[in-house]
Design a protein around this motif. Structure first.
Motif, PDB file in Angstrom:
ATOM      1  N   ALA A  26       0.856  -1.199   0.000  1.00  0.00           N
ATOM      2  CA  ALA A  26       0.000   0.000   0.000  1.00  0.00           C
ATOM      3  C   ALA A  26       0.882   1.236   0.000  1.00  0.00           C
ATOM      4  O   ALA A  26       0.827   2.072   0.904  1.00  0.00           O
ATOM      5  N   GLY A  27       1.740   1.315  -1.021  1.00  0.00           N
ATOM      6  CA  GLY A  27       2.590   2.495  -1.165  1.00  0.00           C
ATOM      7  C   GLY A  27       1.797   3.689  -1.687  1.00  0.00           C
ATOM      8  O   GLY A  27       0.583   3.605  -1.918  1.00  0.00           O
ATOM      9  N   ASN A  56      -2.091  -0.389   8.305  1.00  0.00           N
ATOM     10  CA  ASN A  56      -2.085   1.041   7.946  1.00  0.00           C
ATOM     11  C   ASN A  56      -1.009   1.309   6.905  1.00  0.00           C
ATOM     12  O   ASN A  56      -0.005   0.603   6.854  1.00  0.00           O
ATOM     13  N   ALA A  57      -1.217   2.357   6.121  1.00  0.00           N
ATOM     14  CA  ALA A  57      -0.123   2.896   5.312  1.00  0.00           C
ATOM     15  C   ALA A  57       0.400   4.116   6.065  1.00  0.00           C
ATOM     16  O   ALA A  57      -0.393   4.957   6.504  1.00  0.00           O
ATOM     17  N   TRP A  58       1.717   4.186   6.247  1.00  0.00           N
ATOM     18  CA  TRP A  58       2.314   5.316   6.970  1.00  0.00           C
ATOM     19  C   TRP A  58       2.813   6.331   5.966  1.00  0.00           C
ATOM     20  O   TRP A  58       3.453   5.969   4.980  1.00  0.00           O
ATOM     21  N   ILE A  78      -2.856   5.869   7.463  1.00  0.00           N
ATOM     22  CA  ILE A  78      -4.082   5.706   6.672  1.00  0.00           C
ATOM     23  C   ILE A  78      -4.541   4.256   6.853  1.00  0.00           C
ATOM     24  O   ILE A  78      -3.818   3.322   6.462  1.00  0.00           O
ATOM     25  N   ALA A  79      -5.710   4.076   7.471  1.00  0.00           N
ATOM     26  CA  ALA A  79      -6.231   2.717   7.686  1.00  0.00           C
ATOM     27  C   ALA A  79      -6.649   2.127   6.339  1.00  0.00           C
ATOM     28  O   ALA A  79      -7.380   2.768   5.568  1.00  0.00           O
ATOM     29  N   LEU A  80      -6.193   0.901   6.065  1.00  0.00           N
ATOM     30  CA  LEU A  80      -6.444   0.309   4.742  1.00  0.00           C
ATOM     31  C   LEU A  80      -7.797  -0.399   4.646  1.00  0.00           C
ATOM     32  O   LEU A  80      -8.381  -0.473   3.562  1.00  0.00           O
ATOM     33  N   ALA A  81      -8.283  -0.925   5.772  1.00  0.00           N
ATOM     34  CA  ALA A  81      -9.530  -1.711   5.716  1.00  0.00           C
ATOM     35  C   ALA A  81     -10.700  -0.913   5.121  1.00  0.00           C
ATOM     36  O   ALA A  81     -11.404  -1.427   4.229  1.00  0.00           O
TER      37      ALA A  81
END
Ligand SMILES: Cc1cc2nc3c(=O)[nH]c(=O)nc-3n(C[C@H](O)[C@H](O)[C@H](O)COP(=O)(O)OP(=O)(O)OC[C@H]3O[C@@H](n4cnc5c(N)ncnc54)[C@H](O)[C@@H]3O)c2cc1C
Length: 379
Positions: A26-27, A56-58, A78-81
């Protein structure tokens, strides 16, 4: 392709899942692509997957601000779910550990094997390690961020007496300033093999040196650290320092599984792509961000973000039999370097700005851009 590229699948044939589309990592580029798809109302085919090491993506642009105490953890993640749910994509929290591009299989750290029809790789890079280390000095790579954050939390209980930041780019400068601001009693130094911020505007290099000097951070340039041994860091048999910890902000190195994937890679192990961000010789694989070796592109968040709309378009296009777009690298990229006190230095081409009156304004601009990115890409 190396024989060991896909050990699990070859030995056990344990394909447990197949997907029309797999997004690996999740870049920045995948975050941008997912937002594009949401805005346009397109969803990837049912059964598509996002594989991410983290839930999460940081956002790297805000990491130095987190360390300096200017942002909270939640503000940088950023929460990915929710994103996956909105797009109907399955989220698998695991590391990709091997890719066999010929058989179109991915092996995960959980042991699962996934067969894909189309794959998009946006798994970034890791800092370069020193050539030799006996582990007598704590080495703290700036990435992956969750590990770095865990170390930063432990330092809050017991800060190091002395700490060296290895690297001469924007991340090294920002992290040194941030650590210095947060851990006032720690003696911080920056050591780089070339000139500090050598690829940025000369004006910014000067400003950055002043910032380090004002903050009492020792700077050693043109010093290549090759060895960590006997509690010290060494450059060609010369002892440079004996710090408690070394933070590695040494630029990008490729994940080893890029090279063993059967995809064409450059000498440093990054995956070669054509102008459409397709892996060279493998039309079913897109590659973006730091993982990609693309003509005219550089390894930074700014460039990865620019890959995003092309990846979004091209992935959609392969499922709709539409023409693919080409990526046009920008000539210059804006760099805003946080100085840990809310200010920033700016570099764009040969233009460098900073200084007492400008830095606070640039800092506000950087915060605005960073927070806008977060607002746009999270749900
Ligand atoms: C401290 C610091 C500050 C920086 N600040 C800036 C800045 O201000 N501006 C800028 O332009 N650049 C900045 N950079 C550089 C920037 O972080 C990278 O160039 C950029 O993040 C690369 O983006 P990417 O999309 O390739 O991957 P990333 O954003 O690094 O994301 C990769 C994702 O893939 C996941 N992943 C990794 N390996 C695997 C795997 N095997 N399986 C599954 N998932 C995996 C990771 O968890 C991560 O979510 C900074 C770097 C650092 C270290």
């Amino acid at each position: 392709m190396r024989d060991d590229a896909m050990t699990k699948s070859e030995h056990t044939q344990s394909v447990i899942r197949s997907a029309s589309l797999v997004l690996a990592g999740a870049g920045h580029a995948h975050l941008v692509a997912m937002r594009h798809w949401m805005d346009s109302g397109w969803s990837p085919p049912p059964g598509s997957l996002l594989i991410s090491s983290e839930a999460n993506a940081w956002y790297s642009g805000m990491m130095p601000g987190l360390i300096a105490g200017r942002f909270t953890l939640d503000e940088c993640a950023i929460a990915l779910a929710p994103l996956c749910q909105q797009l109907g994509i399955g989220l698998v929290q695991a590391d990709v550990v091997a890719l066999d591009s010929h058989k179109q299989l991915l092996e995960l750290s959980t042991g699962a094997v996934i067969s894909y029809q189309h794959l998009s790789v946006n798994t970034g890079s890791r800092p370069l390690m020193p050539e030799h280390s006996d582990n007598s000095v704590l080495l703290v790579p700036a990435k992956p961020f969750p590990d770095f954050i865990a170390q930063w939390k432990s330092w809050q209980q017991s800060p190091p007496v002395s700490l060296m930041v290895l690297g001469g780019g924007a991340a090294a400068f920002e992290l040194a300033m941030a650590i210095n601001k947060r851990f006032r009693q720690t003696a911080v130094s920056v050591v780089c093999s070339g000139q500090l911020l050598g690829s940025l505007a000369p004006g910014v290099q000067r400003q950055a040196r002043h910032c380090l000097m004002d903050a009492d951070i020792k700077l050693i340039e043109n010093c290549h650290i090759d060895t960590i041994a006997a509690d010290s860091v060494w450059s060609e048999d010369n002892k440079v320092m004996s710090p408690d910890a070394v933070v590695l902000a040494t630029g990008a190195s490729a994940h080893p599984w890029y090279r063993s994937s059967g995809l064409s890679c450059d000498a440093a192990g990054f995956i070669l792509v054509d102008e459409r961000l397709c892996a060279v010789g493998a039309a079913s694989v897109f590659v973006s961000g730091d993982a990609a070796s693309a003509n005219g592109s550089r390894r930074s968040g700014v460039f990865s973000v620019r890959h995003g709309p092309v990846i979004a378009h091209n992935i959609k296009a392969v499922f709709e039999n539409a023409p693919l777009q080409s990526y046009q690298p920008q000539g210059n990229a804006l760099a805003l370097l946080a100085t840990a006190d809310g200010g920033a230095l700016m570099s764009y081409g040969s233009l460098g700005l900073g200084g007492r009156f400008t830095a606070p304004l640039l800092g506000r601009w950087k915060d605005y851009l960073d927070l806008s990115f977060m607002k746009r890409h999270r749900l």
